[in-house]
Design an enzyme around this catalytic site. Structure first.
Site, PDB file in Angstrom:
ATOM      1  N   VAL A 191       0.838  -1.203   0.000  1.00 45.81           N
ATOM      2  CA  VAL A 191       0.000   0.000   0.000  1.00 45.81           C
ATOM      3  C   VAL A 191       0.873   1.252   0.000  1.00 45.81           C
ATOM      4  O   VAL A 191       0.571   2.236  -0.687  1.00 45.81           O
ATOM      5  CB  VAL A 191      -0.962   0.017   1.212  1.00 45.81           C
ATOM      6  CG1 VAL A 191      -1.764   1.311   1.264  1.00 45.81           C
ATOM      7  CG2 VAL A 191      -1.904  -1.185   1.165  1.00 45.81           C
ATOM      8  N   CYS A 192       1.964   1.222   0.743  1.00 47.56           N
ATOM      9  CA  CYS A 192       2.801   2.411   0.938  1.00 47.56           C
ATOM     10  C   CYS A 192       3.282   3.071  -0.359  1.00 47.56           C
ATOM     11  O   CYS A 192       3.167   4.289  -0.494  1.00 47.56           O
ATOM     12  CB  CYS A 192       3.983   2.078   1.842  1.00 47.56           C
ATOM     13  SG  CYS A 192       3.479   1.527   3.492  1.00 47.56           S
ATOM     14  N   PRO A 193       3.809   2.318  -1.339  1.00 45.59           N
ATOM     15  CA  PRO A 193       4.282   3.012  -2.535  1.00 45.59           C
ATOM     16  C   PRO A 193       3.153   3.671  -3.331  1.00 45.59           C
ATOM     17  O   PRO A 193       3.376   4.687  -3.989  1.00 45.59           O
ATOM     18  CB  PRO A 193       4.988   1.932  -3.347  1.00 45.59           C
ATOM     19  CG  PRO A 193       4.433   0.640  -2.845  1.00 45.59           C
ATOM     20  CD  PRO A 193       4.082   0.882  -1.400  1.00 45.59           C
TER      21      PRO A 193
ATOM     22  N   ILE B 294       2.682   7.050  -1.471  1.00 45.83           N
ATOM     23  CA  ILE B 294       3.822   7.944  -1.648  1.00 45.83           C
ATOM     24  C   ILE B 294       3.843   8.486  -3.073  1.00 45.83           C
ATOM     25  O   ILE B 294       4.039   9.684  -3.291  1.00 45.83           O
ATOM     26  CB  ILE B 294       5.141   7.224  -1.289  1.00 45.83           C
ATOM     27  CG1 ILE B 294       5.139   6.861   0.195  1.00 45.83           C
ATOM     28  CG2 ILE B 294       6.343   8.104  -1.620  1.00 45.83           C
ATOM     29  CD1 ILE B 294       6.253   5.910   0.608  1.00 45.83           C
TER      30      ILE B 294
END
Length: 189
Positions: free
Chosen positions: A55-57, A60
């Site tokens: 999920v993080c990329p 970002i």
């Protein structure tokens, strides 16, 4: 958790610089960033749990796509996790959508900032998925935390920044350019 109206905690952390990939190397990739690094600017600091996740990329990269919009509003985007600056750098090198990330990536390895903010997930030992809008005086004007599995909406964060910068009453779903609420007119009705 730190609240709206509170002073954002002082910090001084190592970060991977937010320069284009071709302009950085191991000799200039790491910089120190503190709460005093962007005087006179709003700061939008968003935390994510871990590098090399799923999920993080997406988040970002979505914030990075709006970097110019935030910059046009005198706001500096900053992202952070409890991973090391070396892990951040390795992830940027190997994750295509992060290679030219224009946002510094803070390394809160000692978990001091995440702990001071009250966003350290005890079960995971990592930062919760949190975002803070901090005004030029260092005051938290907006905060939001979501479940570790749920990504945020950077366009909504930008909308909230726009509303905060009007310094006026903004109704539900207000967008930049919409009318704000005239308190005198509203109380006269």
């Amino acid at each position: 958790m730190i609240s709206v109206g509170d002073q954002f905690p002082a910090y001084n952390l190592t970060a991977v610089d937010g320069k284009p990939f071709d302009d950085i190397n191991i000799d200039n990739v790491f910089v120190n960033i503190s709460n005093e690094s962007f005087p006179g600017k709003w700061q939008v600091m968003f935390f994510y749990p871990k590098d090399f996740t799923f999920v993080c990329p997406t988040e970002i990269a979505a914030f990075a796509e709006l970097n110019e919009d935030f910059a046009d509003r005198d706001a500096q985007l900053i992202t952070a996790s409890t991973d090391t600056e070396f892990t951040h750098w390795a992830w940027r090198k190997h994750q295509e959508e992060l290679r030219d990330l224009p946002i510094p990536m803070l390394a809160d390895v000692k978990r001091e900032l995440t702990s001071a903010l009250g966003i350290l997930d005890q079960a995971e030992g990592a930062a919760q998925r949190a975002v803070f809008i901090i005004d030029p005086d260092g005051i938290v004007r907006f905060s939001m935390v979501t479940d570790l599995n749920v990504g945020r909406n950077p366009k909504e964060v930008l909308r909230v920044l726009d509303a905060l910068q009007t310094d006026e009453l903004c109704p539900c779903n207000w967008s930049k350019g919409d009318d704000t609420i005239d308190l005198q007119q509203a109380t006269a009705a």
